[in-house]
Design an enzyme around this catalytic site. Sequence first.
Site, mmCIF file in Angstrom:
data_model
loop_
_atom_site.group_PDB
_atom_site.id
_atom_site.type_symbol
_atom_site.label_atom_id
_atom_site.label_comp_id
_atom_site.label_asym_id
_atom_site.label_seq_id
_atom_site.Cartn_x
_atom_site.Cartn_y
_atom_site.Cartn_z
ATOM 1 N N CYS A 47 -1.914 14.946 2.048
ATOM 2 C CA CYS A 47 -2.255 15.479 0.554
ATOM 3 C C CYS A 47 -1.023 14.902 -0.300
ATOM 4 O O CYS A 47 -0.943 14.454 -1.410
ATOM 5 C CB CYS A 47 -2.293 16.890 0.482
ATOM 6 S SG CYS A 47 -3.473 17.586 1.603
ATOM 7 N N CYS A 50 -0.584 11.804 -2.600
ATOM 8 C CA CYS A 50 -1.347 11.617 -3.844
ATOM 9 C C CYS A 50 -0.810 12.662 -4.912
ATOM 10 O O CYS A 50 -0.841 12.460 -6.049
ATOM 11 C CB CYS A 50 -2.897 11.705 -3.785
ATOM 12 S SG CYS A 50 -3.487 10.013 -2.996
ATOM 13 N N HIS A 51 -0.923 13.789 -4.312
ATOM 14 C CA HIS A 51 -0.503 14.996 -5.352
ATOM 15 C C HIS A 51 1.021 15.314 -5.457
ATOM 16 O O HIS A 51 1.333 16.093 -6.040
ATOM 17 C CB HIS A 51 -1.112 15.990 -4.706
ATOM 18 C CG HIS A 51 -2.586 15.954 -4.591
ATOM 19 N ND1 HIS A 51 -3.513 16.247 -5.810
ATOM 20 C CD2 HIS A 51 -3.646 15.610 -3.620
ATOM 21 C CE1 HIS A 51 -4.720 15.664 -5.452
ATOM 22 N NE2 HIS A 51 -4.964 15.576 -4.193
ATOM 23 N N MET A 88 -10.781 11.622 -4.410
ATOM 24 C CA MET A 88 -10.354 12.683 -3.569
ATOM 25 C C MET A 88 -11.344 12.424 -2.174
ATOM 26 O O MET A 88 -12.668 12.383 -2.478
ATOM 27 C CB MET A 88 -10.684 14.141 -4.412
ATOM 28 C CG MET A 88 -10.527 15.398 -3.357
ATOM 29 S SD MET A 88 -8.780 15.752 -2.565
ATOM 30 C CE MET A 88 -9.263 17.148 -1.889
ATOM 31 N N HIS A 327 3.418 2.114 -9.364
ATOM 32 C CA HIS A 327 2.787 2.219 -7.909
ATOM 33 C C HIS A 327 3.217 0.971 -7.195
ATOM 34 O O HIS A 327 4.268 0.904 -6.274
ATOM 35 C CB HIS A 327 1.284 2.784 -7.759
ATOM 36 C CG HIS A 327 1.115 2.921 -6.343
ATOM 37 N ND1 HIS A 327 1.195 4.122 -5.904
ATOM 38 C CD2 HIS A 327 0.293 2.282 -5.444
ATOM 39 C CE1 HIS A 327 0.636 4.265 -4.567
ATOM 40 N NE2 HIS A 327 0.142 3.004 -4.476
ATOM 41 N N HIS A 369 -5.032 -1.270 -8.791
ATOM 42 C CA HIS A 369 -4.267 -1.118 -7.384
ATOM 43 C C HIS A 369 -4.279 -2.697 -7.075
ATOM 44 O O HIS A 369 -5.244 -3.187 -6.272
ATOM 45 C CB HIS A 369 -5.030 -0.277 -6.713
ATOM 46 C CG HIS A 369 -4.374 -0.027 -5.179
ATOM 47 N ND1 HIS A 369 -4.061 -1.103 -4.365
ATOM 48 C CD2 HIS A 369 -3.518 1.200 -5.177
ATOM 49 C CE1 HIS A 369 -3.517 -0.334 -3.609
ATOM 50 N NE2 HIS A 369 -3.001 0.959 -3.842
HETATM 51 FE FE1 DHE Z 1 -0.191 2.205 0.168
HETATM 52 C C1 DHE Z 1 1.590 -0.744 -0.509
HETATM 53 C C2 DHE Z 1 1.763 4.044 -1.502
HETATM 54 C C3 DHE Z 1 -2.315 4.685 0.502
HETATM 55 C C4 DHE Z 1 -1.979 0.469 2.675
HETATM 56 N N1 DHE Z 1 1.299 1.575 -0.855
HETATM 57 C C5 DHE Z 1 2.049 0.330 -1.162
HETATM 58 C C6 DHE Z 1 3.185 0.606 -2.021
HETATM 59 C C7 DHE Z 1 3.250 2.006 -2.235
HETATM 60 C C8 DHE Z 1 2.242 2.473 -1.550
HETATM 61 C C9 DHE Z 1 4.303 2.387 -3.189
HETATM 62 C C10 DHE Z 1 4.083 -0.648 -2.597
HETATM 63 C C11 DHE Z 1 5.206 -0.888 -1.553
HETATM 64 C C12 DHE Z 1 6.067 -2.006 -2.077
HETATM 65 O O1 DHE Z 1 5.588 -3.011 -2.176
HETATM 66 O O2 DHE Z 1 7.314 -1.724 -2.125
HETATM 67 N N2 DHE Z 1 -0.243 4.019 -0.340
HETATM 68 C C13 DHE Z 1 0.816 4.524 -1.117
HETATM 69 C C14 DHE Z 1 0.417 5.980 -1.371
HETATM 70 O O3 DHE Z 1 1.209 6.715 -2.082
HETATM 71 C C15 DHE Z 1 -0.870 6.151 -1.179
HETATM 72 C C16 DHE Z 1 -1.856 6.178 -2.199
HETATM 73 C C17 DHE Z 1 -1.248 7.477 -0.494
HETATM 74 C C18 DHE Z 1 -0.588 7.761 0.866
HETATM 75 O O4 DHE Z 1 -0.635 9.081 1.409
HETATM 76 O O5 DHE Z 1 0.104 7.154 1.412
HETATM 77 C C19 DHE Z 1 -1.220 4.954 -0.154
HETATM 78 N N3 DHE Z 1 -1.840 2.633 1.294
HETATM 79 C C20 DHE Z 1 -2.608 3.611 1.522
HETATM 80 C C21 DHE Z 1 -3.441 3.452 2.443
HETATM 81 O O6 DHE Z 1 -4.508 4.667 2.707
HETATM 82 C C22 DHE Z 1 -3.595 2.214 3.078
HETATM 83 C C23 DHE Z 1 -4.849 1.664 2.717
HETATM 84 C C24 DHE Z 1 -3.731 2.289 4.545
HETATM 85 C C25 DHE Z 1 -2.239 2.965 5.266
HETATM 86 O O7 DHE Z 1 -1.685 1.957 6.054
HETATM 87 O O8 DHE Z 1 -1.903 4.090 4.778
HETATM 88 C C26 DHE Z 1 -2.318 1.678 2.556
HETATM 89 N N4 DHE Z 1 -0.282 0.122 0.925
HETATM 90 C C27 DHE Z 1 -0.917 -0.202 1.755
HETATM 91 C C28 DHE Z 1 -0.725 -1.504 2.251
HETATM 92 C C29 DHE Z 1 0.361 -2.135 1.192
HETATM 93 C C30 DHE Z 1 0.534 -0.748 0.553
HETATM 94 C C31 DHE Z 1 -1.268 -2.628 3.231
HETATM 95 C C32 DHE Z 1 1.004 -3.333 0.875
HETATM 96 C C33 DHE Z 1 0.017 -4.370 0.435
HETATM 97 C C34 DHE Z 1 0.462 -5.832 -0.043
HETATM 98 O O9 DHE Z 1 -0.253 -6.754 0.360
HETATM 99 O O10 DHE Z 1 1.722 -5.762 -0.210
#
Ligand code: DHE
Length: 544
Positions: A47, A50-51, A88, A327, A369
Amino acid sequence: HPDSESTYEPSLESLPTDGAQPGVHEGVPTMTVDEFNQGRKIFFERCAGCHGVLRNGATGPALTTDRTRDLGYDHLHDFITYGSPAGMPNWGTSGELSEEQVDIMARYVMQDPPMPPEWGMEAMKESWKVVVPVDQRPTKKMNDLDIENLFSVTLRDAGQIALIDGNNYEIKYIIDTGYAVHISRVSASGRYLMVIGRDAKVDMIDLWMKDPSIVATIKVGLEARSVETSKMKGWEDRYAIAGAYWPPQFTIMDGETLEPLKIVSTRGMTYDEQEFHPEPRVAAIVASHYNPEFVVNVKETGKVLLVNYEDLNALQVTSIDAERFLHDGGFDSSGRYFMVAANARNTIAVIDTKERKLTKLVEVGTTPHPGRGANFIHPELGPVWATSHLGDDSIALIGTDPENHPDNAWKMAASIDGLGGGSLFIKTHPNSTNLWVDAPLNSEADVYHSVGVLNINNLDAGIEVLPIAEWADLGDEGAQRVVQGEYNKQGTEIWFSVWNGKAEKSAIVVVDDKTRKLKKVIKDDRLVTPTGKFNVYNTQHDIY
Ligand code: DHE
């Protein structure tokens, strides 16, 4: 993370610790200490992303006790069970949380949030380990890998990454890392691969070794998402930086050993109301190509920090007011402008890393996003950068060429139909005429099993939908969400993850870029919950 079934056991010290006693407020359901601890663990893992750890809200709404006690147990219980179209997850009906766990969580969020511990220099130093000292590392590449066409693939729930050969699809190495690696980044020289786990463990992998492996490791906090290395000419590979969600801070480290050098807290005032925020988390970080600076995006205060690394003992931090809930984002095609989504404010902030200022706030669709976004030349609008959205099915195109196309620069020059809401990533490549978009968080299986592809020279022709999950042929088990396209070095093929639960089979589907036909399905028992994929060359050179 609707599809992940984590068995991750955070160590006790990495869990929020106390102060709060469960069940002491009138009208608030009581909890046993054991239930409260279960709630802490589930909240931290599922959680808090996001929260927020302190529940002040960001991507998801605030869950502070004034709100949760008002909403009441029944409402919370239903919400956790069924989820909402706004994003959610349906934790109950998806089977991710048991009926007993849903009950615990509904009661847990009505209790005061416990304050997690800090993580300063002493804790960091204790966690820091140089596995292979610099003088014992090779001085040239010792393997015959085509490093530039390797893919670093997150195996989310396994706490690993896979290094996959982009030429023959062989899984070359599986490397144990922190839990749920979020991103991989490549040092300026292309030698070091940096990964960061959700548990804030940074691992540095030397791609020159005969068998690439971890040469240094450190834990920079309790929860994190971002890592980067210095890219400015003359400063290549000198420093690394990692941003943390908890504690809210960033750490500058030695670029070859990860020795922690400077920790900077991001707690402070929001940019607009100028009220104190206790948990301004560090989201995306990139390295400037124009100045010896890191671009650090602070989510809750809405500030973009330009952190100059020339003198760490007289650290210069330029704080640019942008927009709240920063983000993810990426550079425009020139590498000068950084485009970052303030997702809950439906805005892209454009930062000029050369002049070191905010260029513009651009209003786009609902909850942009972009991942790193997609750069291409539109036949009429000129160079544009694109983002898809979590909250609607549109793709926004922002003009990025103020010199030759001033009319379209720094505004939403067009909005076109994408695949569907719940999109996370969009991608193209300079050698391609395709624009690919996913929608893994869409509520319809037909949609989250697919990707959409548009012709950038004729966007009006509409979207072609490719049934990626069907091509993976994994049977009926699990959600099989199709997520995040990534190109090979040549830009001739694009890889998608078919992301399933930990106990189910997942796959990577490779699509030929020219024909848009299936080229290869990579299936292997070791491919547990693949999510992000990072081609070494494209990541090193900011190609997207
Ligand atoms: Fe991500 C990038 C945060 C959920 C896969 N994600 C990022 C970045 C942030 C972030 C801050 C940018 C980093 C950077 O560029 O320096 N992500 C978050 C969260 O806070 C969130 C919403 C909730 C959580 O609890 O993490 C979240 N993210 C996810 C997923 O559920 C994903 C789909 C699967 C996973 O692996 O957790 C996911 N996030 C990704 C990916 C990137 C990413 C693959 C990089 C993408 C790219 O092409 O650069």
